[in-house]
Each structure stands twice: as structure tokens, then as C-alpha cells.
Design a protein around this motif. Sequence first.
Motif, PDB file in Angstrom:
ATOM      1  N   VAL A  95       5.534 -15.226 -15.012  1.00 55.57           N
ATOM      2  CA  VAL A  95       5.789 -14.899 -16.419  1.00 55.57           C
ATOM      3  C   VAL A  95       6.542 -13.572 -16.532  1.00 55.57           C
ATOM      4  O   VAL A  95       7.470 -13.437 -17.333  1.00 55.57           O
ATOM      5  CB  VAL A  95       4.465 -14.846 -17.223  1.00 55.57           C
ATOM      6  N   LEU A  96       6.152 -12.591 -15.720  1.00 53.60           N
ATOM      7  CA  LEU A  96       6.795 -11.281 -15.770  1.00 53.60           C
ATOM      8  C   LEU A  96       8.227 -11.319 -15.241  1.00 53.60           C
ATOM      9  O   LEU A  96       9.085 -10.574 -15.704  1.00 53.60           O
ATOM     10  CB  LEU A  96       5.991 -10.256 -14.959  1.00 53.60           C
ATOM     11  N   ASP A  97       8.482 -12.179 -14.275  1.00 59.76           N
ATOM     12  CA  ASP A  97       9.795 -12.272 -13.634  1.00 59.76           C
ATOM     13  C   ASP A  97      10.748 -13.049 -14.533  1.00 59.76           C
ATOM     14  O   ASP A  97      11.065 -14.213 -14.297  1.00 59.76           O
ATOM     15  CB  ASP A  97       9.643 -12.950 -12.265  1.00 59.76           C
ATOM     16  N   LYS A  98      11.221 -12.384 -15.573  1.00 58.87           N
ATOM     17  CA  LYS A  98      12.031 -13.028 -16.617  1.00 58.87           C
ATOM     18  C   LYS A  98      13.287 -13.703 -16.083  1.00 58.87           C
ATOM     19  O   LYS A  98      13.661 -14.774 -16.544  1.00 58.87           O
ATOM     20  CB  LYS A  98      12.433 -12.011 -17.697  1.00 58.87           C
ATOM     21  N   ASP A  99      13.958 -13.081 -15.124  1.00 55.45           N
ATOM     22  CA  ASP A  99      15.201 -13.661 -14.622  1.00 55.45           C
ATOM     23  C   ASP A  99      14.992 -14.630 -13.450  1.00 55.45           C
ATOM     24  O   ASP A  99      15.934 -15.218 -12.947  1.00 55.45           O
ATOM     25  CB  ASP A  99      16.220 -12.573 -14.251  1.00 55.45           C
ATOM     26  N   GLY A 100      13.741 -14.782 -13.021  1.00 60.12           N
ATOM     27  CA  GLY A 100      13.425 -15.759 -11.988  1.00 60.12           C
ATOM     28  C   GLY A 100      13.956 -15.447 -10.604  1.00 60.12           C
ATOM     29  O   GLY A 100      14.035 -16.330  -9.758  1.00 60.12           O
ATOM     30  N   ASP A 101      14.272 -14.167 -10.341  1.00 62.18           N
ATOM     31  CA  ASP A 101      14.824 -13.822  -9.027  1.00 62.18           C
ATOM     32  C   ASP A 101      13.766 -13.504  -7.972  1.00 62.18           C
ATOM     33  O   ASP A 101      14.077 -13.097  -6.869  1.00 62.18           O
ATOM     34  CB  ASP A 101      15.810 -12.660  -9.147  1.00 62.18           C
ATOM     35  N   LYS A 102      12.500 -13.700  -8.327  1.00 61.05           N
ATOM     36  CA  LYS A 102      11.354 -13.486  -7.432  1.00 61.05           C
ATOM     37  C   LYS A 102      11.076 -12.011  -7.151  1.00 61.05           C
ATOM     38  O   LYS A 102      10.399 -11.657  -6.198  1.00 61.05           O
ATOM     39  CB  LYS A 102      11.491 -14.266  -6.135  1.00 61.05           C
ATOM     40  N   TYR A 103      11.607 -11.140  -8.004  1.00 60.18           N
ATOM     41  CA  TYR A 103      11.338  -9.705  -7.944  1.00 60.18           C
ATOM     42  C   TYR A 103      11.140  -9.196  -9.363  1.00 60.18           C
ATOM     43  O   TYR A 103      11.724  -9.735 -10.307  1.00 60.18           O
ATOM     44  CB  TYR A 103      12.518  -8.946  -7.308  1.00 60.18           C
ATOM     45  N   THR A 105      11.737  -6.096 -11.890  1.00 58.55           N
ATOM     46  CA  THR A 105      12.449  -4.848 -12.119  1.00 58.55           C
ATOM     47  C   THR A 105      11.507  -3.904 -12.873  1.00 58.55           C
ATOM     48  O   THR A 105      10.435  -4.319 -13.348  1.00 58.55           O
ATOM     49  CB  THR A 105      13.694  -5.085 -12.985  1.00 58.55           C
ATOM     50  N   ARG A 106      11.927  -2.682 -13.017  1.00 61.55           N
ATOM     51  CA  ARG A 106      11.140  -1.702 -13.769  1.00 61.55           C
ATOM     52  C   ARG A 106      10.961  -2.184 -15.208  1.00 61.55           C
ATOM     53  O   ARG A 106       9.868  -2.117 -15.763  1.00 61.55           O
ATOM     54  CB  ARG A 106      11.856  -0.346 -13.718  1.00 61.55           C
ATOM     55  N   ASP A 107      12.020  -2.706 -15.810  1.00 63.97           N
ATOM     56  CA  ASP A 107      11.961  -3.179 -17.191  1.00 63.97           C
ATOM     57  C   ASP A 107      11.013  -4.378 -17.332  1.00 63.97           C
ATOM     58  O   ASP A 107      10.246  -4.460 -18.296  1.00 63.97           O
ATOM     59  CB  ASP A 107      13.363  -3.545 -17.681  1.00 63.97           C
ATOM     60  N   GLU A 108      11.066  -5.315 -16.389  1.00 66.77           N
ATOM     61  CA  GLU A 108      10.162  -6.468 -16.445  1.00 66.77           C
ATOM     62  C   GLU A 108       8.708  -6.009 -16.342  1.00 66.77           C
ATOM     63  O   GLU A 108       7.832  -6.537 -17.032  1.00 66.77           O
ATOM     64  CB  GLU A 108      10.488  -7.460 -15.318  1.00 66.77           C
ATOM     65  N   LYS A 140      12.620  -2.626  -6.367  1.00 65.49           N
ATOM     66  CA  LYS A 140      12.137  -3.847  -7.012  1.00 65.49           C
ATOM     67  C   LYS A 140      10.800  -4.212  -6.391  1.00 65.49           C
ATOM     68  O   LYS A 140      10.468  -3.762  -5.292  1.00 65.49           O
ATOM     69  CB  LYS A 140      13.152  -4.975  -6.885  1.00 65.49           C
ATOM     70  N   ILE A 141      10.031  -5.021  -7.099  1.00 68.98           N
ATOM     71  CA  ILE A 141       8.683  -5.379  -6.642  1.00 68.98           C
ATOM     72  C   ILE A 141       8.646  -6.848  -6.278  1.00 68.98           C
ATOM     73  O   ILE A 141       8.875  -7.720  -7.128  1.00 68.98           O
ATOM     74  CB  ILE A 141       7.645  -5.073  -7.747  1.00 68.98           C
ATOM     75  N   SER A 142       8.358  -7.128  -5.022  1.00 70.52           N
ATOM     76  CA  SER A 142       8.229  -8.521  -4.566  1.00 70.52           C
ATOM     77  C   SER A 142       6.848  -9.038  -4.962  1.00 70.52           C
ATOM     78  O   SER A 142       5.957  -8.270  -5.337  1.00 70.52           O
ATOM     79  CB  SER A 142       8.371  -8.594  -3.045  1.00 70.52           C
ATOM     80  N   TYR A 143       6.655 -10.349  -4.841  1.00 72.74           N
ATOM     81  CA  TYR A 143       5.350 -10.914  -5.162  1.00 72.74           C
ATOM     82  C   TYR A 143       4.269 -10.334  -4.251  1.00 72.74           C
ATOM     83  O   TYR A 143       3.172 -10.012  -4.709  1.00 72.74           O
ATOM     84  CB  TYR A 143       5.344 -12.449  -5.065  1.00 72.74           C
ATOM     85  N   ASP A 144       4.555 -10.190  -2.965  1.00 70.81           N
ATOM     86  CA  ASP A 144       3.556  -9.651  -2.036  1.00 70.81           C
ATOM     87  C   ASP A 144       3.144  -8.238  -2.423  1.00 70.81           C
ATOM     88  O   ASP A 144       1.959  -7.901  -2.382  1.00 70.81           O
ATOM     89  CB  ASP A 144       4.077  -9.677  -0.595  1.00 70.81           C
ATOM     90  N   GLU A 145       4.109  -7.417  -2.803  1.00 73.88           N
ATOM     91  CA  GLU A 145       3.792  -6.055  -3.240  1.00 73.88           C
ATOM     92  C   GLU A 145       2.935  -6.098  -4.508  1.00 73.88           C
ATOM     93  O   GLU A 145       1.946  -5.376  -4.634  1.00 73.88           O
ATOM     94  CB  GLU A 145       5.078  -5.262  -3.520  1.00 73.88           C
ATOM     95  N   PHE A 146       3.314  -6.970  -5.424  1.00 70.23           N
ATOM     96  CA  PHE A 146       2.610  -7.123  -6.697  1.00 70.23           C
ATOM     97  C   PHE A 146       1.170  -7.592  -6.473  1.00 70.23           C
ATOM     98  O   PHE A 146       0.228  -6.999  -6.984  1.00 70.23           O
ATOM     99  CB  PHE A 146       3.379  -8.135  -7.552  1.00 70.23           C
ATOM    100  N   ALA A 147       1.008  -8.647  -5.691  1.00 65.46           N
ATOM    101  CA  ALA A 147      -0.308  -9.257  -5.495  1.00 65.46           C
ATOM    102  C   ALA A 147      -1.276  -8.342  -4.766  1.00 65.46           C
ATOM    103  O   ALA A 147      -2.473  -8.337  -5.057  1.00 65.46           O
ATOM    104  CB  ALA A 147      -0.159 -10.576  -4.730  1.00 65.46           C
ATOM    105  N   SER A 148      -0.772  -7.547  -3.850  1.00 63.34           N
ATOM    106  CA  SER A 148      -1.681  -6.721  -3.058  1.00 63.34           C
ATOM    107  C   SER A 148      -2.140  -5.472  -3.790  1.00 63.34           C
ATOM    108  O   SER A 148      -3.127  -4.865  -3.402  1.00 63.34           O
ATOM    109  CB  SER A 148      -1.032  -6.346  -1.729  1.00 63.34           C
TER     110      SER A 148
END
Length: 160
Positions: A95-103, A105-108, A140-148
Motif C-alpha cells: 500500500v505504501l509503495d505507490k509507484d510499485g517499484d518495490k522500494y 521513497t522518503r515521500d511514500e 530507498k527502503i526495500s521490503y527487507d529493511e522495512f519488515a525487519s
Amino acid sequence: HYFIQSNLSVTMANEAAVKAMFSKFDQDNNGLITCDELENVFKHIGLIAPKDLKEMIASVDSDNDGCLNFNEFLALSMKLQSKQADETLAEVFKVLDKDGDKYLTRDELVQGIKKFLGKNPTEDQIDAVFKALDVNKDGKISYDEFASNFLCRLHVIFGE
């Protein structure tokens, strides 16, 4: 301290609920749940037992008797809850990854904090969260960075 106490209370409440569930699943009241008993419970509540039910049991069956004692059942419950939490976190990321690039951004990330916490973060808070989550410092924040780190970082910075 409140955060730790509330998590401890939730854990204790979950354990009480799991004990009640264990008693219902243990149809012959011998203190063990067999694969057949677990399958019967799935049928009783109108669900099809997972095809990997035996593997699920084996993954927590520490004494290798093919059955689940309470501690093993508790471990299985926690494993399933963890899997559900992982799936929920993956949905939040999507949901947060508005552009769907799997990262992210600071704005997202900012938009997500506003949406999910209902707060307008300060620039310092945004910087703190972004820096904490962007472990490899690539901007940028990857899913792994986000989830952990996500929930922990939000709690530390926003007290949520």
C-alpha cells in the motif's frame, strides 16, 4: 515500560486463549493433539486442513512423537501468527509503495505515516525513521529493511 507491559499482557492473554484452544483440539484429553485430531478440528469448523499439516506438526514436534503437546502447540500457534503478521506487513508495504517499484521513497514513507498513524511527522522524525529503516543507506527502503525494523522504529520515534 508501558510498551513492554502491554506486550507481556497480550502474550499472556494469547497463551490463555491457546490453552483453551488446545483443550478443545485434544479430543481424547490425553494432553496431546494428533494429526487426526487437528484435521477433525479443521473439518468441524468448515475448513480444509492444509496439505502440509504433517510437515507443520513435524516442524515443532521437538520430541518427534508425531503429536503436539501444549508447548509444541503453542510454538505452532506462534509460528502461524508470525506468518500472518508477515503477510500483513507485506500488504502494508504494498500500500505504501505507490509507484510499485518495490522500494519506499522518503515521500511514500511520510504519506504512510500520515495515513496509518494520523500524525504529521516533523522533519526530524521523518529523517530519524528514514535513516533507521534505510539500513544500506541507498536512499530507498526495500521490503527487507522495512519488515525487519518498521514497527520497532515507529514505537521508538513516535511512542506508538
